[in-house]
Structure formats: structure tokens, C-alpha cells
Design an enzyme around this catalytic site. Structure first.
Site, PDB file in Angstrom:
ATOM      1  CG  ASP A  30     -48.545  69.254  59.279  1.00 20.95           C
ATOM      2  OD1 ASP A  30     -48.081  70.058  58.424  1.00 20.95           O
ATOM      3  OD2 ASP A  30     -48.496  69.469  60.491  1.00 20.95           O
ATOM      4  CB  ILE A  31     -50.043  72.102  54.895  1.00 22.22           C
ATOM      5  CG1 ILE A  31     -50.088  72.605  53.473  1.00 22.22           C
ATOM      6  CG2 ILE A  31     -49.211  72.989  55.786  1.00 22.22           C
ATOM      7  CD1 ILE A  31     -51.289  72.121  52.717  1.00 22.22           C
ATOM      8  CG  ASN A  87     -44.808  70.616  69.092  1.00 27.81           C
ATOM      9  OD1 ASN A  87     -44.074  69.809  69.654  1.00 27.81           O
ATOM     10  ND2 ASN A  87     -44.770  70.829  67.788  1.00 27.81           N
ATOM     11  CD  GLN A  94     -49.925  74.846  70.851  1.00 29.34           C
ATOM     12  OE1 GLN A  94     -49.531  74.966  72.013  1.00 29.34           O
ATOM     13  NE2 GLN A  94     -51.177  74.600  70.538  1.00 29.34           N
ATOM     14  CG  HIS A 100     -51.929  70.439  66.382  1.00 33.68           C
ATOM     15  ND1 HIS A 100     -52.085  71.727  66.832  1.00 33.68           N
ATOM     16  CD2 HIS A 100     -50.635  70.323  66.024  1.00 33.68           C
ATOM     17  CE1 HIS A 100     -50.946  72.362  66.740  1.00 33.68           C
ATOM     18  NE2 HIS A 100     -50.035  71.536  66.262  1.00 33.68           N
ATOM     19  CG  HIS A 102     -47.388  67.154  64.890  1.00 28.95           C
ATOM     20  ND1 HIS A 102     -47.274  67.795  63.687  1.00 28.95           N
ATOM     21  CD2 HIS A 102     -47.450  68.140  65.827  1.00 28.95           C
ATOM     22  CE1 HIS A 102     -47.275  69.107  63.878  1.00 28.95           C
ATOM     23  NE2 HIS A 102     -47.378  69.342  65.181  1.00 28.95           N
TER      24      HIS A 102
HETATM   25  P1  AMP Z   1     -47.384  73.010  65.588  1.00 32.45           P
HETATM   26  O1  AMP Z   1     -46.121  73.717  65.181  1.00 32.45           O
HETATM   27  O2  AMP Z   1     -47.132  71.820  66.483  1.00 32.45           O
HETATM   28  O3  AMP Z   1     -48.394  73.977  66.178  1.00 32.45           O
HETATM   29  O4  AMP Z   1     -47.977  72.385  64.267  1.00 32.45           O
HETATM   30  C1  AMP Z   1     -48.853  73.091  63.442  1.00 32.45           C
HETATM   31  C2  AMP Z   1     -48.883  72.349  62.143  1.00 32.45           C
HETATM   32  O5  AMP Z   1     -50.010  72.776  61.414  1.00 32.45           O
HETATM   33  C3  AMP Z   1     -47.657  72.570  61.257  1.00 32.45           C
HETATM   34  O6  AMP Z   1     -46.964  71.347  61.083  1.00 32.45           O
HETATM   35  C4  AMP Z   1     -48.265  73.092  59.952  1.00 32.45           C
HETATM   36  O7  AMP Z   1     -47.633  72.551  58.807  1.00 32.45           O
HETATM   37  C5  AMP Z   1     -49.694  72.650  60.057  1.00 32.45           C
HETATM   38  N1  AMP Z   1     -50.656  73.452  59.312  1.00 32.45           N
HETATM   39  C6  AMP Z   1     -50.829  74.790  59.389  1.00 32.45           C
HETATM   40  N2  AMP Z   1     -51.820  75.172  58.572  1.00 32.45           N
HETATM   41  C7  AMP Z   1     -52.297  74.045  57.971  1.00 32.45           C
HETATM   42  C8  AMP Z   1     -53.314  73.783  57.033  1.00 32.45           C
HETATM   43  N3  AMP Z   1     -54.090  74.760  56.516  1.00 32.45           N
HETATM   44  N4  AMP Z   1     -53.521  72.494  56.646  1.00 32.45           N
HETATM   45  C9  AMP Z   1     -52.771  71.509  57.146  1.00 32.45           C
HETATM   46  N5  AMP Z   1     -51.791  71.695  58.035  1.00 32.45           N
HETATM   47  C10 AMP Z   1     -51.553  72.945  58.448  1.00 32.45           C
END
Ligand code: AMP
Ligand code: ZN
Length: 142
Positions: A30-31, A87, A94, A100, A102
Site C-alpha cells: 500500500d502506497i 473496508n 473504502q 482489497h 489490508h
Molecule cells: P481503502 O481506503 O480501504 O479503499 O484503501 C485503499 C488503499 O489503496 C489506501 O490505503 C491507499 O493508500 C491505497 N492506494 C491507492 N492507490 C495506490 C497505488 N497506486 N499503489 C498502492 N496503494 C494505493
């Protein structure tokens, strides 16, 4: 799905720090790195959230989760535990609508991750608990 950022990551159209891939799932850092090692496990099939999983997809994703969790844990001797968070829906935080999971490594109780469950048991009695219980049980066949 053409406008989905995680589909693009799976297809290699957007770079990612991949940690695992097979025919059915893809896992990458996760970024945001809420804690170091924060990883996302996604099905390659585009589904928005957990509500769209059938039993096969659930098996595909969740049978792989322990293997990836162990790999994350073993990646750093300072990791003492790990939270699994999923989420579903904007109201549940979400933000990317490709489902996804975590995996959030934990180092101490005071690291950057916190989740706080409010104890509302004082507002409940047997009648209220049972009504909720029975409604969930009644929907298991859906
Ligand atoms: P959620 O809020 O549960 O939908 O989590 C989405 C997650 O995706 C967040 O923690 C972001 O940091 C992660 N995310 C969004 N774009 C990227 C990306 N390009 N590479 C890696 N993680 C990402
Ligand atoms: Zn997608």
C-alpha cells in the site's frame, strides 16, 4: 475494468511494489504504508467489495491470506502482530472500489495504526441483542 486503478496495477499499466502474484490474486505494498510493510491483497477479478464475492472467489482470496500474512510478518523481526482490515463502502472508509484486504503489520501498541471500537454494550439488553442475532441468522441463506 478500464478506469480502475487496481485493475491497472494488476495489468502492469501502473507500477506497484508487488509482493505476490498467481493466476487469481495480486498483492502489493500500500502506497500509504500506515505501518512499514502495509500490504494489499486483491483478487485479479474486478469486484467492488466483499458483497460481490461468491464462494469460489472467497476461497481464492482468503485461502491465500495466511501465506501472505506470514510472509509480511517474517519480513521484519520487529513485526509483533498484524491487523487484517477490509473496508466495504465509502461509509466504511473504502476509497478504492476494487476489493482489497489490508495487511497492516504491528510493531507496538503505539505505532501509527489505531482502531478503536466503542463499547456500546451499556445501550443493549437481551431483546436488542437477540433481534440483531435473529436478523443476521435469517439472512444467511441470501
Ligand atoms: P481503502 O481506503 O480501504 O479503499 O484503501 C485503499 C488503499 O489503496 C489506501 O490505503 C491507499 O493508500 C491505497 N492506494 C491507492 N492507490 C495506490 C497505488 N497506486 N499503489 C498502492 N496503494 C494505493
Ligand atoms: Zn478493478
Amino acid at each position: 475494468m478500464s478506469d480502475c486503478i487496481f485493475c491497472k496495477i494488476i495489468a502492469g499499466e501502473i507500477p506497484s511494489y508487488k509482493v505476490y502474484e498467481d493466476d487469481l490474486v495480486y498483492a502489493f505494498l500500500d502506497i500509504s504504508q500506515t505501518t512499514p510493510g502495509h500490504t494489499l491483497l486483491v483478487p485479479k477479478k474486478h469486484v467492488a467489495d466483499l458483497f460481490e464475492y461468491d464462494t469460489q472467489l472467497a476461497s481464492d482470496v482468503f485461502t491465500r491470506l495466511p501465506k501472505i500474512a506470514r510472509a509480511v510478518r517474517d519480513s521484519n523481526p520487529a513485526i509483533k502482530g498484524l491487523n487484517v482490515i477490509n473496508n466495504n463502502g465509502a461509509v466504511a472508509y473504502q476509497s478504492v472500489f476494487h476489493s482489497h484486504i489490508h495487511l497492516i503489520p504491528r510493531y507496538t501498541k503505539n505505532d501509527d495504526f489505531s482502531i478503536h471500537f466503542v463499547d456500546n454494550s451499556g445501550d443493549y439488553n437481551e431483546v436488542k441483542y437477540t433481534a440483531i442475532q435473529e436478523s443476521i441468522v435469517a439472512h444467511l441463506g441470501d
